[in-house]
Enzyme design. Structure first.
Site, mmCIF file in Angstrom:
data_model
loop_
_atom_site.group_PDB
_atom_site.id
_atom_site.type_symbol
_atom_site.label_atom_id
_atom_site.label_comp_id
_atom_site.label_asym_id
_atom_site.label_seq_id
_atom_site.Cartn_x
_atom_site.Cartn_y
_atom_site.Cartn_z
ATOM 1 N N GLN A 1 -3.684 -34.744 0.535
ATOM 2 C CA GLN A 1 -3.441 -33.464 1.185
ATOM 3 C C GLN A 1 -3.940 -32.328 0.290
ATOM 4 O O GLN A 1 -3.538 -32.220 -0.871
ATOM 5 C CB GLN A 1 -1.957 -33.251 1.481
ATOM 6 C CG GLN A 1 -1.732 -31.990 2.304
ATOM 7 C CD GLN A 1 -0.267 -31.676 2.521
ATOM 8 O OE1 GLN A 1 0.429 -31.321 1.578
ATOM 9 N NE2 GLN A 1 0.193 -31.789 3.758
ATOM 10 N N TYR B 1 2.209 -22.094 3.911
ATOM 11 C CA TYR B 1 1.218 -21.977 2.840
ATOM 12 C C TYR B 1 -0.034 -21.268 3.368
ATOM 13 O O TYR B 1 -0.056 -20.778 4.499
ATOM 14 C CB TYR B 1 0.952 -23.343 2.230
ATOM 15 C CG TYR B 1 2.224 -23.944 1.666
ATOM 16 C CD1 TYR B 1 2.885 -23.323 0.596
ATOM 17 C CD2 TYR B 1 2.820 -25.062 2.238
ATOM 18 C CE1 TYR B 1 4.081 -23.818 0.102
ATOM 19 C CE2 TYR B 1 4.019 -25.565 1.755
ATOM 20 C CZ TYR B 1 4.648 -24.937 0.694
ATOM 21 O OH TYR B 1 5.842 -25.409 0.215
#
Length: 361
Positions: free
Chosen positions: A101, A181
């Site tokens: 990720q 994020y």
């Protein structure tokens, strides 16, 4: 106990051929040193969980300015690449699949952590929350609103990080466009107040995540690229209160993902049967992973309901995979499970990381 056969059929997602439909969610564990280098514990941790259909390794920074916490791993220095090579070799030796990720924290950080004198975001809206510095929890200053030229640089950094991931043996990457994020900061109207081509409307708010994804696809191929989304998750100040605006933004992204032929989408949403989730899945039309909660332990029965009810093709599991390295066997055979110990989630060393027992018997 209900037969778990539906979870244990193969699934192909792009170039990824899963032996079962259990996907280990990317979990922040903060076991790296401050230089972001994965160590031998990382290799053992992921190797232990190789019986899952796919491992999505922890959120990893593509550039130092994207670092969110101390102890978070990176994928941009030679030492970091060497560390990740040991991880992929260990997982592959056990017959597992692993993707990395890629995560840029944006404003969910602190200038001390990014080491650039600033944090960055879509706009200068301050984080409603804390950053964890060497001195403890502190309120970070307002982020710097990225210029278009700086956005282009970040896009290229994501592309290079994806290349690095493939170089170290990862089977693909997942872009973290969820949970507040940086990519999610562009999706969310509360954190994106731009009026240029990256903001001002639901469709324009999807543009930066689309451009990052395009660059990563060009770098490593769409068949190795997945994306995590969390519409209306409303965490870390990335708020999406209007359902119709949210739907318009994520359908724009899902239609792009369909055209790009991404390997998979991975969505976090509390109600697997919701119209919003179903609409995103339909617009995408490709392999679809669902996680039914960010702050809860997904049970065997819930995972079965998601797959058997055709809410998704696979289930993303976090805490249960954290606490049970042999979760696939336990769920397939209906065996008892270890309970996760939250107090050790972010500890250092093997405690609560590589010392959860396998089932004996």
């Amino acid at each position: 106990m209900k037969d778990a056969a539906a979870l244990f059929t193969p699934l192909t997602m792009g170039s990824l051929h899963l032996k079962n439909r259990l996907v280990m969610a990317p979990l922040t564990r903060l076991r790296a040193e401050d230089d972001g280098v994965p160590n031998e514990l990382h290799a053992l941790y992921y190797e232990q969980r190789a019986s899952l259909g796919l491992i999505v390794a922890e959120g990893t920074w593509p550039t130092l300015e994207g670092r969110t916490w101390y102890g978070q791993s990176g994928i941009c220095t030679e030492a970091q690449l060497e560390g990740w090579k040991k991880v992929t070799e260990a997982v592959h030796a056990k017959g597992g699949l692993i993707v990395l990720q890629l995560m840029h924290g944006g404003r969910v950080s602190h200038p001390e952590i990014t080491q650039t004198g600033r944090t960055v975001s879509a706009s200068s809206e301050q984080l409603d929350g804390f950053a964890r510095t060497k001195k403890g929890k502190v309120v970070p200053p307002p982020p710097y609103a990225l210029t278009e030229a700086e956005i282009a640089t970040i896009i290229s950094e994501f592309a290079q990080a994806a290349k690095n991931a493939i170089e170290v043996g990862m089977d693909g990457v997942q872009l973290h466009a969820a949970n507040g994020y940086l990519l999610h900061q562009f999706f969310a109207p509360s954190s994106n107040k731009r009026t240029d081509r990256y903001g001002g409307s639901p469709v324009k708010r999807a543009q930066f995540p689309i451009e990052v994804t395009k660059a990563v696809v060009d770098a490593i191929g769409a068949d190795k690229v997945g994306v995590r989304l969390s519409p209306q998750h409303n965490v870390q100040g990335a708020l999406e209160p209007d359902l119709e605006e949210t739907r318009a933004t994520y359908l724009e992204y899902a239609r792009f993902a369909a055209e790009a032929d991404l390997a998979f989408l991975d969505v976090i949403y509390g109600d697997p049967t919701s119209e919003l989730v179903a609409g995103i899945r339909k617009a995408f039309g490709g392999p679809f992973i669902l996680n039914n909660g960010f702050d809860r332990v997904t049970t065997r029965e819930e995972a079965l309901e998601i797959v058997e009810g055709d809410c998704a093709d696979a289930v993303s599991v976090g805490r249960a995979a954290l606490a049970n390295p042999d979760l696939a066997r336990r769920w397939q055979e209906g065996l008892p499970v270890n309970e996760p110990v939250q107090s050790t989630f972010y500890a250092k060393g093997e405690l609560g990381y590589t010392d959860y027992p396998f089932y004996e018997g």
